[in-house]
Design an enzyme around this catalytic site. Structure first.
Site, PDB file in Angstrom:
ATOM      1  N   SER A 165      -1.278  -5.426   3.752  1.00  0.00           N
ATOM      2  CA  SER A 165      -0.485  -4.433   3.027  1.00  0.00           C
ATOM      3  C   SER A 165      -0.165  -3.295   3.988  1.00  0.00           C
ATOM      4  O   SER A 165      -0.832  -3.143   5.023  1.00  0.00           O
ATOM      5  CB  SER A 165      -1.306  -3.884   1.844  1.00  0.00           C
ATOM      6  OG  SER A 165      -0.718  -2.720   1.290  1.00  0.00           O
ATOM      7  N   TYR A 184      -9.116   0.743  -1.841  1.00  0.00           N
ATOM      8  CA  TYR A 184      -8.148  -0.302  -1.493  1.00  0.00           C
ATOM      9  C   TYR A 184      -7.738  -0.217  -0.031  1.00  0.00           C
ATOM     10  O   TYR A 184      -7.728  -1.227   0.670  1.00  0.00           O
ATOM     11  CB  TYR A 184      -6.921  -0.185  -2.395  1.00  0.00           C
ATOM     12  CG  TYR A 184      -5.884  -1.242  -2.128  1.00  0.00           C
ATOM     13  CD1 TYR A 184      -6.180  -2.596  -2.288  1.00  0.00           C
ATOM     14  CD2 TYR A 184      -4.597  -0.899  -1.708  1.00  0.00           C
ATOM     15  CE1 TYR A 184      -5.232  -3.578  -2.035  1.00  0.00           C
ATOM     16  CE2 TYR A 184      -3.646  -1.869  -1.459  1.00  0.00           C
ATOM     17  CZ  TYR A 184      -3.962  -3.207  -1.629  1.00  0.00           C
ATOM     18  OH  TYR A 184      -3.012  -4.173  -1.375  1.00  0.00           O
TER      19      TYR A 184
END
Length: 247
Positions: free
Chosen positions: A135, A148
């Protein structure tokens, strides 16, 4: 599982929906026999029937499940580590340990387990490829996202380290770093709160799962001597994890 004639095998984790499901369809269209793995095996089975692939149950947080999954796949040329996700959006002071534990188990240890299980098969293929979906959260940080972004940074370090460790072997290594993609990602992050999830994409045209799948397939179908180390893709209206133009 019976080998798929002359079609090379591509393994996709987290393949029951979103980027994983789209990737399975795109790779099948590019001539791969796709093995789809996810906890929601029935959804994988529907896609497998559609594309002539194979669906198998897989929980990347369970070492036994990963072993059984890998044992059922006799050969593989491409591995797409796509299983992962986020939970919660709290500041460090209010962080939920269970959410953090889930994110690390799924994104980091899950990627480790699956990669370890398939490296011998990728090596034996003579033209292997590890593709890991991280990501843009693996490239930066943002407030309330430490769980995250921390997990994605760790997953990325695992993957990027492979690039050097596998140097000289017949295995390519590609990291895919998507920005804002409209899938079930935000619903999972917000415990099924669809209204809150929808606001993430409000006023912007996000990437689709197909956009990311098309990029993964492009990387997987380059000539064997071409290694696309890292591909970052974001919506035109998104500059970073914290900056986007909304209409």
């Amino acid at each position: 599982m019976t080998p798929a004639n002359d079609r090379p095998t591509a393994v996709v984790t987290g393949a029951s929906s979103g980027i994983g499901a789209a990737t399975a369809r795109h790779l099948a269209g590019a001539g791969f026999h796709v093995v789809l793995g996810a906890r929601r095996a029935e959804r994988c089975a529907e896609i497998a029937t559609e594309i002539g692939g194979t669906a198998l149950s897989l929980d990347v947080t369970d070492a036994g499940s990963v072993r059984a999954f890998a044992d059922a796949v006799p050969e593989a040329r491409v591995l797409v580590n796509n299983a992962g996700g986020a939970k919660g959006l709290e500041p460090v002071e209010q962080a939920d340990e269970d959410d953090w534990r889930w994110m690390w188990e799924t994104n980091v240890l899950g990627t480790l387990r699956v990669t370890q299980a398939f490296l011998p098969k990728l090596r034996a293929s003579g033209d292997g490829h590890v593709i890991t979906v991280t990501s843009i959260a693996a490239l930066d940080f943002y407030d309330n996202g430490a769980g995250y972004t921390g997990a994605k940074h760790a997953q990325a370090m695992l993957h990027r380290t492979l690039r050097g460790e596998l140097l000289g072997e017949p295995i390519r290594v590609t990291e895919i770093c998507p920005g804002m993609v409209e899938t079930e990602f935000s619903e999972v992050r917000f415990d099924g709160d669809a209204e809150r999830a929808a606001k993430v994409y409000q006023g912007i045209t996000p990437l689709t799962a197909d956009d990311v799948a098309d990029t993964i397939t492009f990387a997987a179908t380059r000539p064997s001597h071409v290694n696309l180390d890292q591909i970052v893709l974001k919506p035109r209206a998104q500059a970073s994890g914290t900056r986007a133009h909304r209409e």
